[in-house]
Scaffold this motif. Structure first.
Motif, PDB file in Angstrom:
ATOM      1  N   SER A  79       0.830  -1.211   0.000  1.00 36.92           N
ATOM      2  CA  SER A  79       0.000   0.000   0.000  1.00 36.92           C
ATOM      3  C   SER A  79       0.858   1.252   0.000  1.00 36.92           C
ATOM      4  O   SER A  79       0.532   2.236  -0.660  1.00 36.92           O
ATOM      5  CB  SER A  79      -0.926   0.019   1.214  1.00 36.92           C
TER       6      SER A  79
ATOM      7  N   ASP B 256      -6.222  -1.296  -4.735  1.00 40.78           N
ATOM      8  CA  ASP B 256      -5.672  -1.891  -3.520  1.00 40.78           C
ATOM      9  C   ASP B 256      -6.756  -2.727  -2.843  1.00 40.78           C
ATOM     10  O   ASP B 256      -7.690  -2.184  -2.267  1.00 40.78           O
ATOM     11  CB  ASP B 256      -5.167  -0.779  -2.587  1.00 40.78           C
ATOM     12  N   GLU B 257      -6.632  -4.020  -2.924  1.00 42.26           N
ATOM     13  CA  GLU B 257      -7.594  -4.965  -2.369  1.00 42.26           C
ATOM     14  C   GLU B 257      -9.053  -4.634  -2.719  1.00 42.26           C
ATOM     15  O   GLU B 257      -9.891  -4.459  -1.839  1.00 42.26           O
ATOM     16  CB  GLU B 257      -7.424  -5.045  -0.845  1.00 42.26           C
TER      17      GLU B 257
HETATM   18 MG   LIG Z   1      -2.240  -2.660   2.266  1.00 45.02          MG
END
Ligand SMILES: [Mg+2]
Ligand SMILES: Nc1ncnc2c1ncn2[C@@H]1O[C@H](COP(=O)(O)OP(=O)(O)OP(=O)(O)O)[C@@H](O)[C@H]1O
Lengths: 323, 507
Positions: free
Chosen positions: B48, B170-171
């Motif tokens: 991240s 991100d995810e």
């Molecule tokens: Mg992360």
């Protein structure tokens, strides 16, 4: 390098205070005298009491606009009871009050109003801004009713001791304030209750799911704010030997300013009592310095506003650096 | 020469420190256009953080970023966006009470010569964007009315409006339903044909094989390898790339003797707050024994989270239920009651409901069990630190010290802190709502073992998960919820994926 910077940031308000004092010492020979020192301390003490309560409220992400009015009403109630006692014609009774009894009654009024604030905010989900704005006018109106719009004066030497007396070479208001501050520091940093205040301000939903009784904590916080406003009211009434119906007007603004300058975040969960004390000192020294320097009252207000902005901007910058 | 043209975005020797902690260490990656570039790595590997650097969230770092072979340094996300790099954070950044259009055009509104918003023109443009995404929502819909998956589409549409060349996700699949995942994947494939480069992060290894074109491995802030040949890559290879060694990846809870009655739920009902005639949960009956792991499976909206929350005392006014704990009837009408009766709930959203982000980790861990760190009436630093360290060690929480703020932990480690907070209170019954969401393979395994271990100590656990293999691996018994009712019950021998799915979709 970074450590130097972070120390600077950490002691930023103390440094600001120091710089202000140095400037005032250079500009005015009246500033750096013992007498003036105690004078400032006495003036600041009322704001510190109120600001401590305000800090607790703001830490929970709330606001209390009613402190000035609560201060006036509790001061007036204490003064009125002390002077005239309580007459209940319908029951044909008269109750006289000692100094101690009158003070307790004043504190009870502050606490009661605080409980009411907290109850509105928790039980009826009235936003704290609105609930305490309402209380601001209610308590002010009640003060007018109680006093009939005229000051209550001539409260006797015993009562005057609280605001004007000395103990061990230190003025009484300063003693009271120091005790309040010490208790508040312990409360916020060393007790479960204090921890819960920070948790609620930081994330109310997580706090609730962790089994913290949000309503109870909040009601207590507003109650403490009310009691501390009453403490301020009693000190003020005693110092002036008179309960003024319009006492404490706009004191909430000075209190909020002290809290904010002291680095407590209005979005809750971050800040400290000692920060607030420094904020109150800065405002107090500024106020008295500007008076000593004969700055016009109009300019005083403008300068105070600018200082608040500056303090918050500095705070923002620091936090921007951190993440 | 061809390679050159394919690479659209490059990170060269990126190093990023937070204070003294080095989070990224000389990382080099390149993003190919028209490809799904997957970054894999354990919790806290720095994924991240790297994405935040690429998208302008963090502007101070060492090293260079090259966009189309030109060095760029974005000072904020808006600048990155204007240069064609968009990021879809896991926490979506939309304004709930504005329409889809207003959100998409936020900060870039079209106005006429009098400064009045050209609403229709913007709606038309958004309509066109949404059509491109095969989505038939009205542009006038308020974002607050959208499901998470739909909100993601809005974020993607926003990126398309700026003509993004790189979209970072991100995810993205951690909080959406399977059907929404399918929609998302279709869109991603579509974006690929438009030569958009996708940077993709996920801990769901299975889904990666349907979507990935290449894998880039990060470990402890270092780039540890690239796999270009996706077809000949298996799950084990990915795990090895992430963790650096092979790990046991097939967990199956051992069968242990199950103890006495722990929790009995009879006739649980829950009505909706704003529509009292509607039942969110109806006639739920089940029991839980000591040492048992009860899995609850269901599709999004089946009422799984509500079930746990009701048991935990969150809806005393809306629910009715006869509850027994250790054969004694109890009345739970608040969270405090629940905790006193030995219940614990690890909620689904760690950031919103689990943590106080601006508090340090040790304070978060002692949040519920504050009484255990009090000596002579006052909080005791020493006790608090010890309590925190005990759980940091036993759960392998990765952090620089227990004084680190919760907000500065990686997603997976935050989840472990929430777990630690509840374990520290030594509950009898532990409710886990999606406990492995956003958690890496290794940590997932650790959590499975932990569940098993807690059960063997006599705790009863109820685990909600939307991942079927996970539920099947960890549960002794599985309850299926569909539209607020129990529609199936399986013990571990009778459980199979098909039967479970069928129960989950029946009404
Ligand atoms: Mg992360
Ligand atoms: N603002 C910050 N201050 C200090 N440390 C930080 C900060 N942000 C991240 N970190 C640390 O950097 C490391 C990498 O975090 P990052 O969020 O990039 O991990 P990640 O690979 O995305 O993990 P996950 O899979 O759990 O989301 C973590 O150890 C985290 O504690």
């Amino acid at each position: 390098m970074t450590t130097v910077k972070s120390t600077l940031i950490k002691f930023q308000s103390i440094i600001a205070l120091f710089v202000m004092c140095v400037v005032l010492i250079i500009l005015s020979d009246k500033f750096f005298t013992v007498e003036n020192g105690w004078n400032i301390a006495r003036q600041i003490s009322i704001n510190v009491c109120i600001s401590v309560g305000m800090t607790l409220v703001i830490l929970t992400k709330g606001i209390d606009l009613s402190v000035g009015s609560m201060l006036a009403l509790s001061g007036a109630v204490a003064a009125g009871l002390l002077k005239y006692g309580l007459e209940i014609p319908s029951m044909n009774t008269y109750v006289g009050f000692t100094v101690f009894g009158a003070i307790l009654a004043g504190l009870a009024v502050g606490g009661g109003l605080g409980v009411f604030n907290g109850w509105m905010i928790t039980n009826f989900k009235v936003p704290s801004f609105v609930a305490t704005l309402a209380m601001l006018t209610i308590a002010r109106g009640a003060t007018m009713l109680w006093t009939g719009g005229f000051p209550i004066t001539g409260l006797g030497d015993h009562f005057a001791f609280i605001g004007t007396g000395w103990f061990l070479g230190i003025p009484m208001p300063v003693w009271i304030t120091v005790i309040v501050v010490i208790l508040a520091v312990i409360l916020t940093t060393k007790t479960k209750f204090g921890r819960h205040i920070y948790a609620i301000g930081g994330n109310e939903s997580a706090a609730r799911l962790s089994g913290i009784n949000i309503n109870k904590v909040k009601i207590w916080v507003y109650t403490i704010a009310g009691i501390l406003a009453a403490v301020g009211g009693i000190i003020l009434t005693s110092r002036l030997d008179s309960a003024q119906p319009n006492a404490g007007m706009s004191y909430e603004l000075d209190a909020i300013a002290a809290v904010v300058i002291g680095g407590t975040s209005l979005s809750g969960g971050r800040g400290s009592i000692m920060g607030t004390v420094q904020g109150a000192l800065i405002i107090g020294v500024l106020n008295s310095g500007l008076v000593l320097l004969n700055v016009s009252p109009f300019w005083q207000q403008i300068i105070k506003g600018l200082v608040i902005l500056l303090a918050v901007i500095l705070d923002r910058l620091n936090y921007a650096n951190e993440d | 020469m061809k390679e050159q043209r394919e690479t659209i975005l490059q990170a060269k020797s990126i190093t990023k420190k937070f204070g003294k902690v080095t989070v990224l260490d000389d990382v080099n990656i390149d993003v190919h256009q028209g490809k799904v570039n997957v970054i894999i790595g354990e919790n806290g590997a720095g994924k991240s953080t790297l994405m935040k650097i690429l998208s302008g969230v963090y502007s101070d770092y060492d090293g260079e970023i090259l966009l189309n072979n030109k060095v760029v340094n974005f000072s904020n996300p808006k600048e990155a966006m204007e240069n064609g790099i968009a990021i879809m954070h896991q926490e979506l950044n939309l304004i709930p009470y504005l329409s889809i259009t207003a959100n998409i055009f936020l900060g870039r509104e079209i106005t006429n010569q009098f400064g009045i918003l050209s609403t229709n023109q913007m709606h038309d443009k958004v309509d066109e964007l949404l059509k491109r995404l095969d989505c038939n929502l009205s542009p006038r819909t308020l974002v607050s009315e959208l499901r998470v998956g739909e909100q993601q589409l809005v974020e993607i549409a926003k990126a398309l409006l700026e003509d993004a060349k790189v979209i970072i996700m991100d995810e993205p699949t951690s909080a959406i339903s399977d059907s929404e995942v399918e929609v998302l994947f279709k869109i991603i494939k579509n974006l690929k044909t438009q030569d958009v480069g996708i940077l993709y992060i996920s801990h769901k290894l299975d889904e990666l094989f349907t979507i990935a074109d290449r894998f880039i491995g990060l470990r402890d802030g270092k780039m540890v390898g690239i796999i270009e040949d996706v077809r000949n890559t298996g799950k084990e290879d990915l795990i090895k790339l992430m963790v650096g060694r092979n790990i046991e990846n097939r967990f199956q809870k051992e069968i242990l003797p199950i103890g006495d009655d722990l929790l009995g739920v009879e006739n649980l009902n829950l009505i909706q707050a704003d529509n009292k005639a509607r039942y969110l949960l109806k006639d739920i009956n089940f029991s839980l024994k000591k040492g048992e792991v009860l899995g609850i499976f269901g599709l999004m909206g089946a009422g799984r989270t509500e079930l746990l929350e009701t048991l935990f005392g969150l809806y005393p006014k809306l629910s009715t239920c006869k509850l027994t704990i250790e054969k004694k009837e109890v009345n739970i009408s608040s969270v405090q009651d629940a905790i006193l009766n030995g219940l614990a709930l690890v909620p689904e959203n760690r950031k919103e409901d689990g943590l106080v982000l601006q508090m340090d980790v040790s304070k978060n861990i002692s949040m519920v069990s504050t009484d255990r760190v009090i000596r002579n009436g006052f909080l005791n630093k020493h006790l608090e630190t010890n309590l925190a360290r005990k759980y940091i060690d036993s759960l392998h929480i990765k952090l620089s010290s227990e004084k680190q703020l919760a907000r500065n932990l990686s997603g997976g480690n935050q989840q472990k802190v929430v777990l630690a907070k509840w374990l520290a209170n030594q509950p009898k019954v532990l409710f886990l709502d999606e406990p492995t969401r956003g958690i890496d393979v290794n940590a997932k395994n650790e959590i499975y073992h932990l569940i098993s271990q807690l059960a063997s100590k006599g705790l009863g656990l109820i685990v909600v998960s939307s991942e079927l293999p996970e539920i099947m691996a960890i549960s002794d018994r599985i309850l299926i919820l569909s539209q607020g009712k129990i529609t199936g019950e399986f013990n571990r021998t009778s459980a199979n994926e098909e039967a479970i799915m069928q129960a989950a979709t029946s009404t």
